[in-house]
Design an enzyme around this catalytic site. Structure first.
Site, short mmCIF file in Angstrom:
data_model
loop_
_atom_site.label_atom_id
_atom_site.label_comp_id
_atom_site.label_asym_id
_atom_site.label_seq_id
_atom_site.Cartn_x
_atom_site.Cartn_y
_atom_site.Cartn_z
N ARG A 1 12.19 -115.10 10.39
CA ARG A 1 13.14 -114.00 10.50
C ARG A 1 14.59 -114.39 10.20
O ARG A 1 15.33 -113.63 9.59
CB ARG A 1 13.05 -113.40 11.91
CG ARG A 1 11.79 -112.59 12.13
CD ARG A 1 11.67 -112.09 13.54
NE ARG A 1 10.48 -111.26 13.69
CZ ARG A 1 10.05 -110.76 14.84
NH1 ARG A 1 10.72 -111.01 15.96
NH2 ARG A 1 8.96 -110.01 14.89
N HIS B 1 17.78 -108.58 17.98
CA HIS B 1 16.43 -108.20 18.38
C HIS B 1 15.91 -108.94 19.60
O HIS B 1 15.25 -108.34 20.45
CB HIS B 1 15.48 -108.43 17.21
CG HIS B 1 14.06 -108.05 17.47
ND1 HIS B 1 13.69 -106.77 17.82
CD2 HIS B 1 12.90 -108.78 17.43
CE1 HIS B 1 12.37 -106.71 17.97
NE2 HIS B 1 11.88 -107.93 17.76
N LEU C 1 8.81 -101.05 23.33
CA LEU C 1 9.26 -100.91 21.94
C LEU C 1 8.57 -101.86 20.97
O LEU C 1 8.69 -101.70 19.76
CB LEU C 1 10.77 -101.16 21.86
CG LEU C 1 11.66 -100.26 22.74
CD1 LEU C 1 13.11 -100.70 22.63
CD2 LEU C 1 11.51 -98.80 22.34
N GLU D 1 11.79 -112.32 28.60
CA GLU D 1 12.98 -112.62 27.81
C GLU D 1 14.13 -113.13 28.66
O GLU D 1 15.07 -113.74 28.15
CB GLU D 1 13.42 -111.37 27.03
CG GLU D 1 14.32 -111.66 25.86
CD GLU D 1 14.56 -110.44 24.99
OE1 GLU D 1 15.45 -110.51 24.12
OE2 GLU D 1 13.87 -109.41 25.18
N VAL E 1 6.25 -105.92 30.48
CA VAL E 1 4.95 -106.59 30.53
C VAL E 1 4.97 -107.82 31.43
O VAL E 1 4.00 -108.10 32.14
CB VAL E 1 4.42 -106.98 29.12
CG1 VAL E 1 4.11 -105.76 28.30
CG2 VAL E 1 5.37 -107.90 28.41
N ALA E 2 6.07 -108.57 31.43
CA ALA E 2 6.15 -109.78 32.25
C ALA E 2 6.07 -109.44 33.73
O ALA E 2 5.26 -110.00 34.47
CB ALA E 2 7.43 -110.56 31.94
N LYS F 1 15.59 -101.10 36.37
CA LYS F 1 17.02 -100.78 36.33
C LYS F 1 17.26 -99.31 36.02
O LYS F 1 18.16 -98.67 36.56
CB LYS F 1 17.72 -101.67 35.31
CG LYS F 1 19.24 -101.57 35.31
CD LYS F 1 19.84 -102.59 34.36
CE LYS F 1 21.35 -102.54 34.34
NZ LYS F 1 21.91 -103.55 33.40
N GLY G 1 2.63 -106.68 17.36
CA GLY G 1 1.39 -107.07 18.00
C GLY G 1 1.57 -108.27 18.91
O GLY G 1 2.68 -108.60 19.32
N LEU H 1 5.31 -111.16 23.30
CA LEU H 1 4.41 -110.55 24.28
C LEU H 1 3.48 -111.60 24.87
O LEU H 1 3.24 -111.64 26.09
CB LEU H 1 3.59 -109.43 23.64
CG LEU H 1 4.34 -108.13 23.30
CD1 LEU H 1 3.43 -107.18 22.52
CD2 LEU H 1 4.83 -107.45 24.57
N ARG I 1 12.31 -117.32 17.09
CA ARG I 1 10.97 -116.96 17.56
C ARG I 1 10.02 -116.58 16.42
O ARG I 1 10.39 -115.80 15.54
CB ARG I 1 11.06 -115.79 18.56
CG ARG I 1 9.70 -115.29 19.01
CD ARG I 1 9.82 -114.29 20.13
NE ARG I 1 10.47 -113.05 19.75
CZ ARG I 1 9.87 -112.04 19.12
NH1 ARG I 1 8.60 -112.15 18.75
NH2 ARG I 1 10.52 -110.93 18.85
N HIS J 1 16.71 -109.52 13.81
CA HIS J 1 15.53 -109.05 13.08
C HIS J 1 15.97 -108.53 11.71
O HIS J 1 16.97 -107.82 11.60
CB HIS J 1 14.83 -107.93 13.85
CG HIS J 1 13.43 -107.66 13.36
ND1 HIS J 1 13.18 -107.01 12.17
CD2 HIS J 1 12.22 -107.96 13.91
CE1 HIS J 1 11.86 -106.93 12.00
NE2 HIS J 1 11.26 -107.50 13.05
N GLU K 1 2.15 -111.65 10.06
CA GLU K 1 3.58 -111.38 9.96
C GLU K 1 4.30 -112.60 9.42
O GLU K 1 3.67 -113.63 9.13
CB GLU K 1 4.14 -110.96 11.32
CG GLU K 1 3.55 -109.66 11.84
CD GLU K 1 4.17 -109.17 13.14
OE1 GLU K 1 5.16 -109.78 13.59
OE2 GLU K 1 3.66 -108.20 13.71
#
Length: 447
Positions: A293, A354, A49, A378, A19-20, A39, A53, A395, A389, A252, A117
């Site tokens: 977490r 994670h 993955l 990341e 996404v980045a 890669k 959200g 995201l 985090r 995680h 969450e």
């Protein structure tokens, strides 16, 4: 096999197609030629993955709570200016995603539906079933593939960067770095990579963007793809490019336990946000599932040590069946394939590596300490996450700061961007007052 090197030239080279990287490409001026590298195949990026959200500040009164939740989860080690930028940019990013066709879950009246969450004081997470990452990444990829100025090279691995003495007139980026007393004697002008046939590829570019993910592939048990091996970190070290918090790794709490080798299957935190409970071997709840977490992971590790077991249980008994088969459709189907019906029985879960909160140090513009080199997603450390985090901030952070990298590249070339900045560069009004108060909070309060 040929020893010849293939030479390519472009305005911007982006290493990574998650996404980045994709959002950065979409935000670059269309006049610039862009080469993107993956890669392996594009489908093997961790953005695909992401289950839970993406966070959003869904009301003016949510600025302070969102900020506090992020700081508290990060043990107050977060870089405040980055947290502020991420929160205030969130609504424009979500609007942009919707305009690009991302199908977020909706209420009956058509408004966005939010889930909650761990460590969130309220529901503020937009989602698409339990495959939000795939939904966003796929729509961004569709949009990028329509751009005539962008060319994607799959199965192409970065080996190094190209550098030269920085004899240019001071640019905006170089000037910022001089002010921070950083070394600007060298300048990045592209990368060296190799393709599937091991042929060397040299890509000369006036701006280079690292968006090549984290370090999960270096762990025995991780929810990441094995191809994520910290390539940018290795290259940064070799060129004396600043790194930050490389020991900040998030575990995680819930991946599906299996004795089989390979990538661990994530059981989204939003399952616990909707009522799933952690149970010990006797079927008793042993912790508050909606803590940060690191706290929940530690509680699970302690419980496993106490029982001498290799997993604990996650029960969906409090989650309505229709919620399971709609919101958590893919988790439900994967567990069925593994022999577990989560509508009828608890599943075995265990913590797994994670996310990487550290990385290549960047500023508010996603610029590294080497001129003409940016890092996003990341791969980078802009300080948003601190030591741990907050769920579903990854995201959002990736999109906000990849967009800022694109804007900075455009600004240096005096070019307009497809999606101009719609939020102020610095907080104003009530948000400015709240921001000032958060900046006064000492890290020691979490000790």
């Amino acid at each position: 096999m040929s020893n010849q090197t293939e030479h390519l030239t472009c305005d911007v080279v982006i290493v990574g197609c998650g996404v980045a990287g994709l959002y950065c490409a979409l935000n670059l001026p269309r006049q610039l030629s862009v080469i993107m590298l993956s890669k392996t195949s594009i489908e093997e990026c961790d953005s695909m993955l992401a289950q839970g959200g993406i966070c959003v500040q869904h009301g003016d009164d949510d600025y302070a709570p969102f900020f506090e939740d992020t700081l508290r989860t990060g043990h107050f080690e977060n870089r405040r200016e980055s947290v502020d930028l991420m929160i205030r940019a969130s609504r424009s990013v979500i609007k942009n995603l919707v305009d690009l066709g991302v199908d977020f879950s909706r209420n009956h009246d058509g408004s966005l539906r939010y889930t909650r969450e761990g460590a969130h004081s309220r529901a503020r997470i937009c989602y698409h079933e339990d495959t939000t990452g795939a939904e966003i990444t796929t729509k961004l990829l569709d949009a990028v593939r329509k751009l005539p100025n962008v060319h994607i090279h799959e199965n192409t691995c970065m080996d190094d960067i190209l550098v030269k003495r920085n004899n240019d007139e001071p640019s905006l980026q170089a000037a910022r770095q001089v002010c921070r007393t950083r070394n600007t004697r060298e300048r990045c002008y592209g990368i060296v990579a190799h393709g599937k046939n091991e042929r060397t590829i040299s890509i000369a570019a006036s701006a280079t963007v690292w968006a090549c993910g984290g370090i999960g592939g270096t762990y025995k048990r991780s929810t990441n793809f094995p191809c994520l091996t910290g390539d940018a970190l290795r290259i940064a070290q070799a060129h004396d490019i600043a790194l930050e918090h490389t020991d900040y790794v998030q575990i995680h709490p819930t991946s599906l336990f299996t004795p089989k080798p390979g990538r661990a299957f994530l059981i989204s935190e939003s399952c616990r946000g909707e009522g799933a409970m952690l149970l010990n071997a006797q079927g008793k709840r042993f912790t508050d599932e909606l803590q940060p977490r690191d706290v929940v992971s530690a509680a699970i590790e302690q419980q496993m040590a106490k029982e001498g077991s290799d997993h604990v249980l996650l029960s969906f008994s409090k989650v309505p069946k229709d919620e399971i088969v709609s919101h958590f459709k893919h988790i439900y189907e994967h567990c069925l394939a593994e022999g577990y019906d989560i509508t009828r029985e608890p599943i075995p879960v265990v913590p797994a590596q994670h996310y990487f909160m550290g990385g290549v140090h960047v500023d508010r513009y996603s610029a590294t300490t080497m001129p003409a080199l940016y890092a996003i997603g990341e791969t980078s450390c802009n300080g948003v996450h601190g030591k741990n985090r907050l769920a579903s901030n990854s995201l959002l952070e990736s999109l906000v700061f990849s967009q800022r990298a694109a804007w900075d590249i455009a600004r240096e070339r005096h070019l307009p961007t497809p999606f101009p900045q719609t939020y102020s560069e610095y907080p104003t009004g009530a948000e400015a007052k709240a921001y000032k108060e958060f900046c006064m909070i000492k890290e020691a309060v979490c000790a």
